[in-house]
Design an enzyme around this catalytic site. Sequence first.
Site, PDB file in Angstrom:
ATOM      1  N   GLU A   1      -3.488  -1.943  -0.491  1.00  0.00           N
ATOM      2  CA  GLU A   1      -3.394  -1.525   0.913  1.00  0.00           C
ATOM      3  C   GLU A   1      -3.148  -0.030   1.045  1.00  0.00           C
ATOM      4  OE1 GLU A   1       0.708  -1.088  -0.215  1.00  0.00           O
ATOM      5  OE2 GLU A   1      -0.849  -2.494  -0.811  1.00  0.00           O
TER       6      GLU A   1
ATOM      7  N   CYS B   1       3.084  -5.202  -6.168  1.00  0.00           N
ATOM      8  CA  CYS B   1       4.111  -4.312  -6.711  1.00  0.00           C
ATOM      9  C   CYS B   1       5.393  -5.083  -7.059  1.00  0.00           C
ATOM     10  CB  CYS B   1       4.377  -3.141  -5.757  1.00  0.00           C
ATOM     11  SG  CYS B   1       5.172  -1.731  -6.560  1.00  0.00           S
TER      12      CYS B   1
ATOM     13  N   HIS C   1      -1.366  -0.874  -5.392  1.00  0.00           N
ATOM     14  CA  HIS C   1      -1.345  -1.084  -3.947  1.00  0.00           C
ATOM     15  C   HIS C   1      -2.760  -1.139  -3.361  1.00  0.00           C
ATOM     16  CE1 HIS C   1       2.993  -0.710  -3.172  1.00  0.00           C
ATOM     17  NE2 HIS C   1       2.977   0.081  -4.231  1.00  0.00           N
TER      18      HIS C   1
END
Length: 362
Positions: free
Chosen positions: A335, A248, A333
């Site tokens: 994660e 990001c 993302h």
Amino acid sequence: MSGLYLILENGTVFAGESFGAEGEVTGEIVFTTGMTGYLETLTDPSYHGQIVLQTFPLIGNYGVIPADFESVSGGPKAYIVKTPCQVPSNFRSEGNLGTFLKEKGIVGLYGIDTRALTRIIREQGVMNGKITAAPPGEIPPEEIRAYKIQNAVQSVSCTVPALYKADQTKYTVALFDFGFKENIKRELLKRNCAVWVLPYHTPPEEVIRLAPDGIMLSNGPGDPAENIAILENLKVLLQTGIPIFGICLGHQLLALASGFQTYKLKYGHRGANQPVKNLKTGRIYISSQNHGYAVSQESVDTGVAEPWFVNVNDRTCEGLWYQQIPAFSVQFHPEGCGGPQDTAFLFDLFIEKLEGKKYAAG
């Protein structure tokens, strides 16, 4: 609960009801399309300085679950929903949304036409707004328009380094905290990494002294181009040969340090349903995203980095694979704890980098 107004910088007014913390707040209004993951949204430091609008109409139905928080204190300035659930139902729940907002000092507004507000932002672009109990005529639009997010990364980063160890440590990773989400750390610990969480301004020599096997550049808020000192530090670290993985804001900073450019999107990408395409394999993944800026595809020198992922909806840059240094980055993302988790394999690719394995983008 009492009446509140949302006043946009273009003069549009929405009347609703208050829940959560009391007070008035001015911020940049952004919308997120996730049907779930509201706890991750409310604790994501990347929303610093912003007022978050949920497009899904019912929010709060599975309660408040501290184990799912992405940070202790980071999150938006205010929160707008159509209907907050007053009686959540979940065996993991430890509270309700209204109480959580009060505890965190987040102003809440509900009962407005969230669909109409979303359409305004989609058509006219991200804009500032003010949530207030004062009659609309008393707030000049110029005051709202003048708001600007400042010192974003500095406001959310840690102030001292902290070390976290896995049960069986095999690697050491230096994680720059630009407003990092806890699940980045969890994914690294899961893969037997000792994780040094470092303040945003940590000098390159201090990073090198830790002798990390790899460097993680985290997510975070604000305009990436404003972080001049961070970019200068990154330019030094790019010369060390230490493997780097950016997510990001980290993706954008790595691109800027490599001589590329970034720009502000009309209304950004926020939600858990953003399709991204791997340009090497043709495979499409559904990703979690939260960003208002993007790397300019046209500015990328393909001799330095190859475009790796692209957003299927608007063709914006979603990932870069660096040619001359052991580094790669993604805008989305991998994660994403609130889901989807289709791209968590990128952490495995990073581990392979730490092991010194040679492989191509794929």
